[in-house]
Design a protein around this motif. Structure first.
Motif, mmCIF file in Angstrom:
data_model
loop_
_atom_site.group_PDB
_atom_site.id
_atom_site.type_symbol
_atom_site.label_atom_id
_atom_site.label_comp_id
_atom_site.label_asym_id
_atom_site.label_seq_id
_atom_site.Cartn_x
_atom_site.Cartn_y
_atom_site.Cartn_z
ATOM 1 N N ASN A 203 25.904 63.338 53.946
ATOM 2 C CA ASN A 203 26.356 62.877 55.253
ATOM 3 C C ASN A 203 27.860 62.602 55.323
ATOM 4 N N LYS A 204 28.583 62.959 54.300
ATOM 5 C CA LYS A 204 30.027 62.719 54.273
ATOM 6 C C LYS A 204 30.772 63.925 54.857
ATOM 7 N N GLY A 205 31.653 63.647 55.818
ATOM 8 C CA GLY A 205 32.352 64.703 56.530
ATOM 9 C C GLY A 205 33.565 65.240 55.797
ATOM 10 N N TYR A 206 33.857 66.515 56.003
ATOM 11 C CA TYR A 206 34.991 67.159 55.343
ATOM 12 C C TYR A 206 35.353 68.445 56.080
ATOM 13 N N PHE A 207 36.541 68.952 55.807
ATOM 14 C CA PHE A 207 36.981 70.262 56.288
ATOM 15 C C PHE A 207 37.232 71.166 55.088
ATOM 16 N N VAL A 208 36.904 72.450 55.243
ATOM 17 C CA VAL A 208 37.216 73.447 54.214
ATOM 18 C C VAL A 208 38.326 74.350 54.743
ATOM 19 N N PHE A 209 38.938 75.087 53.828
ATOM 20 C CA PHE A 209 40.063 75.931 54.219
ATOM 21 C C PHE A 209 39.616 77.099 55.104
ATOM 22 N N HIS A 210 38.582 77.853 54.660
ATOM 23 C CA HIS A 210 38.028 78.875 55.544
ATOM 24 C C HIS A 210 36.518 78.958 55.369
ATOM 25 N N ASP A 211 35.860 79.728 56.223
ATOM 26 C CA ASP A 211 34.397 79.648 56.356
ATOM 27 C C ASP A 211 33.641 80.396 55.260
ATOM 28 N N ALA A 212 33.995 80.136 54.016
ATOM 29 C CA ALA A 212 33.381 80.846 52.890
ATOM 30 C C ALA A 212 32.195 80.106 52.280
ATOM 31 N N TYR A 213 31.845 78.943 52.827
ATOM 32 C CA TYR A 213 30.873 78.079 52.142
ATOM 33 C C TYR A 213 29.638 77.772 52.980
ATOM 34 N N VAL A 214 29.496 78.455 54.110
ATOM 35 C CA VAL A 214 28.411 78.154 55.052
ATOM 36 C C VAL A 214 27.039 78.247 54.399
ATOM 37 N N TYR A 215 26.828 79.258 53.566
ATOM 38 C CA TYR A 215 25.510 79.452 52.957
ATOM 39 C C TYR A 215 25.194 78.350 51.951
ATOM 40 N N PHE A 216 26.182 77.976 51.161
ATOM 41 C CA PHE A 216 26.015 76.887 50.205
ATOM 42 C C PHE A 216 25.750 75.581 50.949
ATOM 43 N N GLU A 217 26.518 75.330 52.003
ATOM 44 C CA GLU A 217 26.393 74.091 52.779
ATOM 45 C C GLU A 217 25.048 73.990 53.484
ATOM 46 N N LYS A 218 24.593 75.086 54.069
ATOM 47 C CA LYS A 218 23.300 75.064 54.761
ATOM 48 C C LYS A 218 22.153 74.872 53.776
ATOM 49 N N HIS A 219 22.258 75.533 52.630
ATOM 50 C CA HIS A 219 21.192 75.439 51.629
ATOM 51 C C HIS A 219 21.035 74.017 51.112
ATOM 52 N N TYR A 220 22.165 73.335 50.900
ATOM 53 C CA TYR A 220 22.120 71.993 50.327
ATOM 54 C C TYR A 220 22.305 70.880 51.375
ATOM 55 N N GLY A 221 22.367 71.260 52.649
ATOM 56 C CA GLY A 221 22.403 70.271 53.717
ATOM 57 C C GLY A 221 23.669 69.456 53.795
ATOM 58 N N LEU A 222 24.815 70.035 53.436
ATOM 59 C CA LEU A 222 26.087 69.317 53.486
ATOM 60 C C LEU A 222 26.629 69.260 54.917
ATOM 61 N N SER A 223 27.587 68.366 55.142
ATOM 62 C CA SER A 223 28.041 68.061 56.506
ATOM 63 C C SER A 223 29.483 68.489 56.761
ATOM 64 N N SER A 224 29.741 69.776 56.689
ATOM 65 C CA SER A 224 31.071 70.283 56.990
ATOM 66 C C SER A 224 31.413 70.038 58.457
ATOM 67 N N MET A 225 32.664 69.655 58.707
ATOM 68 C CA MET A 225 33.123 69.419 60.071
ATOM 69 C C MET A 225 33.912 70.613 60.600
ATOM 70 N N GLY A 226 34.013 71.645 59.793
ATOM 71 C CA GLY A 226 34.697 72.846 60.241
ATOM 72 C C GLY A 226 35.656 73.386 59.201
ATOM 73 N N TYR A 227 36.452 74.375 59.606
ATOM 74 C CA TYR A 227 37.392 75.013 58.684
ATOM 75 C C TYR A 227 38.722 75.241 59.387
ATOM 76 N N PHE A 228 39.769 75.445 58.593
ATOM 77 C CA PHE A 228 41.104 75.654 59.141
ATOM 78 C C PHE A 228 41.236 77.036 59.783
ATOM 79 N N THR A 229 40.696 78.044 59.111
ATOM 80 C CA THR A 229 40.853 79.404 59.607
ATOM 81 C C THR A 229 39.695 80.272 59.128
ATOM 82 N N LYS A 230 39.315 81.250 59.940
ATOM 83 C CA LYS A 230 38.277 82.200 59.530
ATOM 84 C C LYS A 230 38.851 83.210 58.546
ATOM 85 N N ASN A 231 40.071 83.645 58.798
ATOM 86 C CA ASN A 231 40.763 84.578 57.907
ATOM 87 C C ASN A 231 41.865 83.831 57.177
ATOM 88 N N PRO A 232 41.755 83.669 55.852
ATOM 89 C CA PRO A 232 42.747 82.880 55.101
ATOM 90 C C PRO A 232 44.149 83.459 55.112
#
Length: 314
Positions: A203-232
């Protein structure tokens, strides 16, 4: 009868000589390193695995070199993510026989795990993945392409590679079956371990640099608040940065993650004077060497990187 036996022996000798030469030089070539981690587990003790995109380079902007072109033409099995996900390879792969290639985005067993871009309805799924009706023409504008961070997808990639290698070398059936069985068992144990380890920080919020972690996050139920850019390769816009800064001021963010391949000075300015931690996530496992256990090491490294930044606030 003597001549018949003589020519039969010559034929057997020639076939054996060919097989010896083939196995001495045969190899698997994969586009990016995380796919190589999975291939190395299935091909362990059978044939080596080579990586096309080198450490420190990004698959988003890579340009093939003449030596890469030669690797593509000489390989015995190419594993890549398809022309839409990896357009830098599309032209060069065109002339390679389909019998020598695996296009992962074409595999139906893998497609069913694909997550639509900007999808918000996947998290409550029982295994934290989306069930989609993906058509045969994978489109990176519709689906997130970083599917290798999902243990479920990795398992199906391993099964696909196992099936293909069985076709190419049926005499290696016992070893291939053993490798797949061991990979699935180890993956299942590692998955359970990570699920337990990440539970306290879901339940801890965070931002990632780009959207490379969606599958890992969904699988483990993490709470990403978004990403800086789709294309790094493209810097985030001022409006988007303002929204991130606003979220940080509201005290909803524990960590902002960068990546080892990219230097992003804007992150330093965003968290200056705040209690937000800065961490690093590596979606390609750049520091991990290929081995039968490298994919498991990759998952554990991602888990540790999340934990180290999200467990404690400044």
């Amino acid at each position: 009868m003597i001549y018949k036996n003589f020519f039969s022996n010559i034929l057997i000798h020639l076939i054996l000589s060919y097989l010896i030469v083939f196995y001495a030089h045969a190899n698997i070539l994969v586009s990016i390193k995380p796919i190589g981690f999975i291939a190395s587990a299935i091909a362990d003790g059978i044939m080596p695995v080579d990586i096309l995109v080198p450490n420190g380079a990004s698959e988003h902007s890579y340009i093939l070199r003449p030596s890469d072109e030669k690797k593509l033409q000489d390989t015995d099995l190419l594993i890549w993510n398809g022309p839409d996900a990896e357009p830098f390879m599309a032209k060069s792969v065109f002339n390679i026989s389909s019998n020598k290639t695996i296009v992962l985005t074409d595999i139906k067993e893998i497609q069913k795990f694909f997550i639509p871009i900007n999808s918000n309805n996947c998290k409550d799924n029982s295994k934290h993945v989306c069930k989609n009706n993906v058509d045969s023409s994978f489109n990176s504008k519709t689906y997130n392409i970083h599917f290798w961070t999902s243990p479920d997808v990795a398992r199906n990639i391993a099964i696909t590679i196992h099936k293909k290698l069985l076709q190419l070398m049926p005499q290696k059936k016992d070893k291939l079956n053993e490798n797949l069985k061991q990979f699935e068992l180890s993956l299942n144990n590692t998955d359970k371990k990570i699920m337990i380890e990440l539970a306290p920080i879901r339940n801890k919020g965070y931002f990632v640099f780009h959207d490379a972690y969606v599958y890992f996050e969904k699988h483990y139920g993490l709470s990403s608040m978004g990403y800086f850019t789709k294309n790094p390769e493209i810097q985030p816009g001022l409006k988007h940065l303002y929204e991130i800064k606003k979220t940080i001021k509201e005290n909803k963010v524990v960590c902002i993650f960068s990546e080892p391949q990219f230097k992003v000075s804007v992150i330093d300015s965003l968290i200056k004077g705040t209690k937000v931690n800065q961490g690093v996530l590596d979606p390609l496992g750049s520091n991990i060497k290929l081995s039968k256990d490298s994919y498991l090491t990759f998952l554990l490294q991602l888990s540790n990187q999340y934990q180290s930044c999200l467990k404690n606030k400044k």
